[in-house]
Design a protein around this motif. Structure first.
Motif, PDB file in Angstrom:
ATOM      1  N   LEU A 493      36.970  40.420  38.154  1.00 57.79           N
ATOM      2  CA  LEU A 493      37.923  39.957  37.148  1.00 57.79           C
ATOM      3  C   LEU A 493      38.792  41.120  36.676  1.00 57.79           C
ATOM      4  CD1 LEU A 493      35.724  37.533  34.996  1.00 57.79           C
ATOM      5  CD2 LEU A 493      37.520  36.928  36.623  1.00 57.79           C
ATOM      6  N   CYS A 494      38.176  42.290  36.498  1.00 52.99           N
ATOM      7  CA  CYS A 494      38.941  43.477  36.109  1.00 52.99           C
ATOM      8  C   CYS A 494      39.943  43.852  37.206  1.00 52.99           C
ATOM      9  CB  CYS A 494      38.003  44.641  35.822  1.00 52.99           C
ATOM     10  SG  CYS A 494      36.988  44.426  34.343  1.00 52.99           S
ATOM     11  N   ALA A 495      39.473  43.838  38.461  1.00 53.21           N
ATOM     12  CA  ALA A 495      40.361  44.184  39.570  1.00 53.21           C
ATOM     13  C   ALA A 495      41.514  43.187  39.679  1.00 53.21           C
ATOM     14  CB  ALA A 495      39.568  44.222  40.881  1.00 53.21           C
ATOM     15  N   ALA A 496      41.204  41.901  39.483  1.00 53.35           N
ATOM     16  CA  ALA A 496      42.257  40.883  39.549  1.00 53.35           C
ATOM     17  C   ALA A 496      43.269  41.085  38.433  1.00 53.35           C
ATOM     18  CB  ALA A 496      41.633  39.490  39.463  1.00 53.35           C
ATOM     19  N   ALA A 497      42.790  41.410  37.225  1.00 54.37           N
ATOM     20  CA  ALA A 497      43.695  41.633  36.092  1.00 54.37           C
ATOM     21  C   ALA A 497      44.577  42.851  36.333  1.00 54.37           C
ATOM     22  CB  ALA A 497      42.894  41.797  34.807  1.00 54.37           C
ATOM     23  N   ALA A 498      44.047  43.864  37.023  1.00 56.56           N
ATOM     24  CA  ALA A 498      44.855  45.046  37.339  1.00 56.56           C
ATOM     25  C   ALA A 498      45.918  44.709  38.383  1.00 56.56           C
ATOM     26  CB  ALA A 498      43.955  46.177  37.837  1.00 56.56           C
ATOM     27  N   GLU A 499      45.610  43.764  39.270  1.00 56.93           N
ATOM     28  CA  GLU A 499      46.585  43.368  40.299  1.00 56.93           C
ATOM     29  C   GLU A 499      47.707  42.520  39.706  1.00 56.93           C
ATOM     30  OE1 GLU A 499      42.900  43.531  43.463  1.00 56.93           O
ATOM     31  OE2 GLU A 499      43.688  41.574  42.855  1.00 56.93           O
ATOM     32  N   LEU A 500      47.313  41.527  38.906  1.00 54.78           N
ATOM     33  CA  LEU A 500      48.242  40.678  38.153  1.00 54.78           C
ATOM     34  C   LEU A 500      47.507  40.219  36.905  1.00 54.78           C
ATOM     35  CD1 LEU A 500      49.701  38.229  40.861  1.00 54.78           C
ATOM     36  CD2 LEU A 500      50.968  40.034  39.682  1.00 54.78           C
ATOM     37  N   PRO A 501      48.136  40.235  35.727  1.00 58.73           N
ATOM     38  CA  PRO A 501      47.424  39.782  34.523  1.00 58.73           C
ATOM     39  C   PRO A 501      46.785  38.412  34.735  1.00 58.73           C
ATOM     40  CG  PRO A 501      49.507  40.782  33.925  1.00 58.73           C
ATOM     41  CD  PRO A 501      49.491  40.702  35.429  1.00 58.73           C
ATOM     42  N   LEU A 502      45.557  38.271  34.247  1.00 55.31           N
ATOM     43  CA  LEU A 502      44.802  37.030  34.416  1.00 55.31           C
ATOM     44  C   LEU A 502      45.257  35.995  33.399  1.00 55.31           C
ATOM     45  CD1 LEU A 502      41.059  38.114  34.843  1.00 55.31           C
ATOM     46  CD2 LEU A 502      42.318  36.606  36.377  1.00 55.31           C
ATOM     47  N   THR A 503      45.495  34.789  33.859  1.00 57.04           N
ATOM     48  CA  THR A 503      45.878  33.708  32.960  1.00 57.04           C
ATOM     49  C   THR A 503      44.808  32.622  32.968  1.00 57.04           C
ATOM     50  OG1 THR A 503      47.033  32.458  34.679  1.00 57.04           O
ATOM     51  CG2 THR A 503      48.307  34.157  33.502  1.00 57.04           C
ATOM     52  N   ASP A 504      44.924  31.677  32.042  1.00 58.02           N
ATOM     53  CA  ASP A 504      43.961  30.570  31.981  1.00 58.02           C
ATOM     54  C   ASP A 504      43.952  29.780  33.288  1.00 58.02           C
ATOM     55  OD1 ASP A 504      43.124  31.132  29.386  1.00 58.02           O
ATOM     56  OD2 ASP A 504      44.734  29.941  28.488  1.00 58.02           O
ATOM     57  N   GLU A 505      45.115  29.695  33.951  1.00 52.91           N
ATOM     58  CA  GLU A 505      45.204  28.943  35.211  1.00 52.91           C
ATOM     59  C   GLU A 505      44.378  29.595  36.324  1.00 52.91           C
ATOM     60  OE1 GLU A 505      47.974  29.775  33.384  1.00 52.91           O
ATOM     61  OE2 GLU A 505      47.988  27.771  32.472  1.00 52.91           O
ATOM     62  N   ASP A 506      44.112  30.896  36.207  1.00 55.75           N
ATOM     63  CA  ASP A 506      43.358  31.601  37.243  1.00 55.75           C
ATOM     64  C   ASP A 506      41.849  31.356  37.155  1.00 55.75           C
ATOM     65  OD1 ASP A 506      45.622  32.871  38.329  1.00 55.75           O
ATOM     66  OD2 ASP A 506      45.524  34.438  36.797  1.00 55.75           O
ATOM     67  N   LEU A 507      41.387  30.911  35.995  1.00 58.11           N
ATOM     68  CA  LEU A 507      39.942  30.899  35.760  1.00 58.11           C
ATOM     69  C   LEU A 507      39.205  29.924  36.666  1.00 58.11           C
ATOM     70  CD1 LEU A 507      39.738  31.380  31.892  1.00 58.11           C
ATOM     71  CD2 LEU A 507      40.021  33.055  33.738  1.00 58.11           C
ATOM     72  N   ASP A 508      39.835  28.792  36.999  1.00 54.46           N
ATOM     73  CA  ASP A 508      39.179  27.847  37.911  1.00 54.46           C
ATOM     74  C   ASP A 508      38.919  28.479  39.271  1.00 54.46           C
ATOM     75  OD1 ASP A 508      39.090  25.868  36.035  1.00 54.46           O
ATOM     76  OD2 ASP A 508      40.907  24.839  36.738  1.00 54.46           O
ATOM     77  N   LEU A 509      39.825  29.351  39.702  1.00 56.04           N
ATOM     78  CA  LEU A 509      39.672  30.011  40.995  1.00 56.04           C
ATOM     79  C   LEU A 509      38.425  30.887  41.033  1.00 56.04           C
ATOM     80  CD1 LEU A 509      40.890  30.821  43.784  1.00 56.04           C
ATOM     81  CD2 LEU A 509      42.144  32.615  42.575  1.00 56.04           C
ATOM     82  N   PHE A 510      38.160  31.601  39.946  1.00 60.66           N
ATOM     83  CA  PHE A 510      37.053  32.561  39.945  1.00 60.66           C
ATOM     84  C   PHE A 510      35.722  31.947  39.498  1.00 60.66           C
ATOM     85  CE2 PHE A 510      40.782  35.346  39.740  1.00 60.66           C
ATOM     86  CZ  PHE A 510      40.476  36.222  40.766  1.00 60.66           C
ATOM     87  N   GLY A 511      35.715  30.716  39.038  1.00 58.77           N
ATOM     88  CA  GLY A 511      34.453  30.061  38.756  1.00 58.77           C
ATOM     89  C   GLY A 511      34.149  29.894  37.276  1.00 58.77           C
ATOM     90  N   PRO A 512      33.160  29.042  36.970  1.00 60.81           N
ATOM     91  CA  PRO A 512      32.867  28.681  35.574  1.00 60.81           C
ATOM     92  C   PRO A 512      32.312  29.818  34.732  1.00 60.81           C
ATOM     93  CG  PRO A 512      31.213  27.768  37.070  1.00 60.81           C
ATOM     94  CD  PRO A 512      32.289  28.336  37.922  1.00 60.81           C
ATOM     95  N   ALA A 513      31.783  30.865  35.371  1.00 57.02           N
ATOM     96  CA  ALA A 513      31.190  31.959  34.591  1.00 57.02           C
ATOM     97  C   ALA A 513      32.248  32.834  33.916  1.00 57.02           C
ATOM     98  CB  ALA A 513      30.314  32.825  35.498  1.00 57.02           C
ATOM     99  N   CYS A 514      33.535  32.658  34.290  1.00 54.30           N
ATOM    100  CA  CYS A 514      34.603  33.502  33.725  1.00 54.30           C
ATOM    101  C   CYS A 514      34.667  33.396  32.209  1.00 54.30           C
ATOM    102  CB  CYS A 514      35.961  33.084  34.282  1.00 54.30           C
ATOM    103  SG  CYS A 514      36.216  33.518  35.990  1.00 54.30           S
ATOM    104  N   GLU A 515      34.569  32.180  31.723  1.00 53.77           N
ATOM    105  CA  GLU A 515      34.790  31.945  30.290  1.00 53.77           C
ATOM    106  C   GLU A 515      33.859  32.786  29.429  1.00 53.77           C
ATOM    107  OE1 GLU A 515      35.109  28.139  27.233  1.00 53.77           O
ATOM    108  OE2 GLU A 515      34.912  27.819  29.386  1.00 53.77           O
ATOM    109  N   GLY A 516      32.601  32.917  29.839  1.00 52.24           N
ATOM    110  CA  GLY A 516      31.666  33.718  29.065  1.00 52.24           C
ATOM    111  C   GLY A 516      31.820  35.214  29.273  1.00 52.24           C
ATOM    112  N   LEU A 517      32.367  35.603  30.436  1.00 54.84           N
ATOM    113  CA  LEU A 517      32.471  37.033  30.751  1.00 54.84           C
ATOM    114  C   LEU A 517      33.683  37.702  30.117  1.00 54.84           C
ATOM    115  CD1 LEU A 517      31.465  37.475  34.505  1.00 54.84           C
ATOM    116  CD2 LEU A 517      30.385  38.501  32.516  1.00 54.84           C
ATOM    117  N   LEU A 518      34.794  36.991  30.015  1.00 55.76           N
ATOM    118  CA  LEU A 518      36.025  37.615  29.536  1.00 55.76           C
ATOM    119  C   LEU A 518      35.892  38.221  28.143  1.00 55.76           C
ATOM    120  CD1 LEU A 518      38.649  35.162  31.043  1.00 55.76           C
ATOM    121  CD2 LEU A 518      38.342  37.565  31.632  1.00 55.76           C
ATOM    122  N   PRO A 519      35.256  37.521  27.169  1.00 58.18           N
ATOM    123  CA  PRO A 519      35.078  38.169  25.862  1.00 58.18           C
ATOM    124  C   PRO A 519      34.238  39.451  25.947  1.00 58.18           C
ATOM    125  CG  PRO A 519      34.686  35.801  25.711  1.00 58.18           C
ATOM    126  CD  PRO A 519      34.808  36.128  27.159  1.00 58.18           C
TER     127      PRO A 519
END
Length: 860
Positions: A493-519
């Protein structure tokens, strides 16, 4: 005191090698390359004849526990789809391939339809051509675009060697197409002056996941024209992407898909795999996309005679006086020698680099006694050789100049070494998929072939050679990976954000665990939320947060004192147990003593020495249950799966005499404890069950300990893992369960999917464990059943008969395995501590032992 298990030294006592005559096997129809080395069918007897001669020596026949005959199979032809360019069809015919096999044509049709597809057929079934033909046709179309680059393809291989081999094949096949197909390898060995040309003009780029992760994705603006035109992503040997490595690759592919979408591309994924269970399911888990499956192998196959071979017991005795079998290394050297004497072109696969060198040296010595010229026709092949050395060996084997090769799994993947007559496999390679990959190296020209699996002195190998149905009547394993593992997902997720800022639309791509990890990543000041996107906040490269090979931390460099020469590296997680002060370290056949270990600077200083002993680390371990995810009754006991924390501390090491294994002394060490949060499966037994099993307090610890050892040894048969990927703890009274408990856990932070697989196959897994212990011919336990090569407390206590009775009673109450899929979470009890018995990872060999873990693919 706490009992625990770490890699223990293994000696390689070599009994005299006999030499008995054998010859070559019969060619049959083939439809692939016609540039094979010509052979005289009359000079090549059938595999059964080769086997008869191999088994004719003294006591040889009694070592064969089973012979499986796989009959020849006719091929089924088809025609290429009409949409394939005529120039490509002509180029394929010019390479000697008149018609495709049915599965090749079907896969090409799916690719042209824009459907992602996995081709999961046998070794030498032409998987490469199945994806190459539609790819070349599309690249030819793209070459007619105004910029000459209307279509591009990215090819991913797990190793550099395979990418280089495939690049040569693509160039040969596409030669009649002129400059329309511009294939090039882009990896860590690519000269910098060539890289810009590849980015700007290459339309078939071959690389590995490591380079994609660290080099291509972080620099995506420089790859914009390539990514914008990306039509296909080819993932070769995709069954190798399993466990933690596979989970990382799954997230790298999601990052690739995200960037492609940014540039307006939506590539089709074409995957090639060895025959696998549910290949489309595994491919979907890897790519995150629906994937069609082509698994009906229409290629012809020559006769295969597959032999299970168990080395005899020797007069030597190991720990606790246990009988010791002749090593698989010694047997394999014996067989390779015999095959070479008779002119049979053969490869002996061995799990370690040292083993490959050793088999080669022994065979050369024995052959020199027969005919000096024969000694030059056997060599070793392993990782660490220069690319030109590998290519020379491959060519020499292919041409017949070399008759015998002792190789690590560096030769297992799709490198074309057609024309082999026999394969000797020194020790079960860990999965049925790898076993069939290695066996498939022989007979690749369509002729008959012989494969011999030589058992190591190990519970799993012993079980397999006496239960052939586990190999021949079962499908290959499902690929186990977990992209949602937070320890894997967070850095991506960090690497993806460095490549392009992460948006809410991206979260489905990376899976359901994103929501708990981002905070959590925000709290750690790695990401920052601005308006509607998360941004990388640091100056350093986000891609450097993780090593996708799952090695866990900065590798420790092994440096020779005096010269300052870098000998190699050791995974950080294995350093305490393998390169502690006083450890014996092996490198390229030479022995070194570790003088100091500095974990702050990640350096171990060593000097060459010749000690008459090996070293074995001893440690203490405790395990606590953090959360029970699922729990089901097993009779009166329980079977559970959840999160645990393992605390381990290396406290001393033993010095063992090289040949006898005799303990010469123990030295204390002062190293800090290490903790691992991971996933585990565990089972408990009640007092009533212990009474029925006639387990009194005096033998309880040894019975649990023996069952734990054997269950770890057998788990690789049911989960796609290696014994070194998992660990275990057995304890007569665990503080969190208040019952006698055995744990088996993943040896990687966050888990790797192995323990979960163990939970869902527990009945079959533990039934096989009980059979393996009960059927062993030893009296009180040996390496073939309950002794572990990783046991740091000297395989003590162990109670063989108690383990059999305990597992018998436990299995009486085992539910059907479908019930484990319908389980629910349960509360977890708490209580007071007791002494554990532990068998631990990591994937590292004992210090000073001749065996090394299966060779990992090289980093970019």
């Amino acid at each position: 005191m706490a009992f625990n298990h770490l890699p223990a030294g293994v000696h390689d006592a070599l009994a005299p090698l006999s030499v008995t005559p054998v010859t070559h096997s019969v060619p049959m129809a083939k439809n692939h390359r016609s540039d094979r080395t010509p052979t005289d069918p009359a000079s090549r007897p059938a595999p059964g004849v080769v086997l008869d001669r191999l088994a004719s020596g003294p006591s040889r026949a009694s070592r064969i526990t089973h012979t499986e005959h796989l009959p020849p199979r006719e091929g089924r032809h088809a025609v290429w789809p009409d949409r394939i360019r005529a120039e490509v069809v002509a180029a394929v015919r010019a390479a000697g391939i008149e018609h495709p096999w049915a599965h090749q044509a079907r896969a090409a049709e799916h690719a042209l339809d824009g459907d992602s597809v996995v081709v999961a057929t046998g070794t030498a079934s032409g998987k490469s051509l199945a994806y190459l033909v539609p790819v070349l046709s599309t690249l030819l179309d793209g070459a007619e675009a105004p910029n000459g680059r209307g279509a591009t393809t990215l090819y991913l291989a797990p190793t550099k060697a395979l990418a280089a081999d495939q690049c040569r094949s693509v160039k040969e096949l596409s030669h009649p197409l002129g400059h329309s197909v511009r294939a090039a390898v882009y990896d860590g060995d690519t000269p910098f002056e060539e890289r810009e040309w590849i980015r700007q003009y290459g339309n078939y780029v071959l690389t590995n996941p490591d380079m994609l992760h660290r080099g291509i994705l972080p620099s995506h603006p420089r790859w914009s024209s390539f990514l914008k035109s990306l039509k296909y992503v080819v993932i070769d040997e995709c069954h190798t992407y399993r466990g933690v490595f596979g989970s990382h690759v799954a997230q790298v592919l999601r990052r690739l898909r995200r960037l492609c979408a940014r540039y307006g591309a939506s590539p089709v994924f074409l995957l090639a795999s060895a025959t696998a269970a549910e290949p489309s399911v595994a491919a979907r888990r890897l790519t995150g996309l629906p994937v069609l499956e082509v698994a009906d192998d229409a290629s012809p196959r020559g006769e295969l005679v597959f032999v299970l071979w168990e080395p005899p017991l020797t007069e030597l005795h190991g720990e606790k006086g246990a009988p010791v079998r002749r090593t698989a290394t010694a047997e394999a050297a014996d067989l390779l020698t015999d095959l070479t004497v008779q002119g049979v072109r053969s490869v002996a696969f061995v799990r370690s680099r040292r083993g490959a060198e050793l088999i080669s040296v022994i065979s050369q010595e024995r052959l020199a006694e027969v005919d000096r010229s024969l000694a030059r026709r056997v060599a070793a092949y392993r990782g660490g050789y220069l690319p030109e050395e590998r290519r020379a060996l491959e060519h020499a084997l292919h041409s017949g100049e070399l008759l015998g090769l002792a190789a690590t799994n560096a030769l297992e993947l799709g490198i074309d070494i057609s024309g082999l007559d026999a394969v000797v496999i020194a020790g079960y390679p860990g999965t049925r998929a790898s076993l069939w990959q290695q066996a498939g190296r022989a007979g690749r020209s369509g002729q008959g072939a012989l494969a011999v699996l030589v058992a190591r002195d190990d519970p799993l190998d012993t079980f397999l050679v006496h239960h052939p149905e586990a190999l021949f009547d079962q499908p290959v394993e499902s690929t186990v990976l977990d992209p949602d593992n937070p320890y894997v997902l967070a850095p991506h997720l960090c690497a993806a954000a460095a490549e392009l800022p992460l948006t809410d639309e991206d979260l489905d791509l990376f899976g359901p665990a994103c929501e708990g990890l981002l905070p959590q990543l925000e709290a750690a000041k790695l990401l920052r939320r601005r308006t509607k996107a998360w941004h990388w906040t640091r100056r350093e490269r986000a891609a450097d947060l993780t090593d996708i090979r799952g090695e866990g931390g900065r590798p420790v460099q092994v440096v020779e004192t005096g010269t300052g020469r870098l000998l190699g590296t050791v995974d950080a997680g294995a350093a305490h147990s393998t390169v502690h002060e006083g450890a014996v370290h092996l490198h390229q056949g030479r022995t070194y003593l570790v003088r100091s270990l500095d974990m702050d600077d990640s350096v171990a200083l060593v000097e060459e020495a010749a000690p008459p002993y090996s070293t074995v680390a001893r440690d203490t371990t405790s395990i606590s249950v953090l959360e029970t995810d699922t729990e089901i009754p097993w009779g009166d006991g329980r079977l559970c799966y959840g999160s645990v924390e393992v605390t381990n501390q290396v406290v001393s090491f033993l010095r063992r005499r090289l040949i006898t294994g005799e303990v010469l002394g123990e030295t204390k060490l002062d190293l800090p404890p290490r903790t691992l949060r991971t996933r585990a499966v565990w089972w408990t037994v009640t007092e009533d069950q212990l009474d029925r099993a006639r387990i009194n307090p005096e033998i309880l610890g040894g019975s649990l300990h023996a069952a734990e050892h054997a269950s770890i040894g057998l788990l690789p048969l049911f989960a796609t893992c290696d014994r070194w990927d998992i660990g275990g703890v057995s304890i007569p009274l665990h503080p969190d369960t208040l019952l006698p408990t055995v744990f088996v856990y993943d040896g990687h932070p966050g888990g790797a999917g192995f323990a979960e697989r163990a939970f869902h196959t527990a009945r079959t897994w533990l039934t096989a464990t009980r059979q393996a212990i009960a059927s062993c011919e030893c009296d009180a336990g040996c390496p073939s059943c309950i002794q572990s090569p990783k046991c740091g407390n000297g395989n003590d206590p162990l109670h063989k008969r108690g383990a059999v009775r305990l597992l018998t009673v436990l299995l009486e109450g085992a539910p059907e395995e479908k019930e484990t899929e319908e389980n629910g979470a349960a509360d977890q009890p708490t209580g007071g501590p007791e002494e554990p018995l532990e068998d631990r990872p990591p994937s590292s060999p004992p210090t000073g032992a001749p065996g090394e873990p299966s060779e990992a693919p090289p980093a970019p």
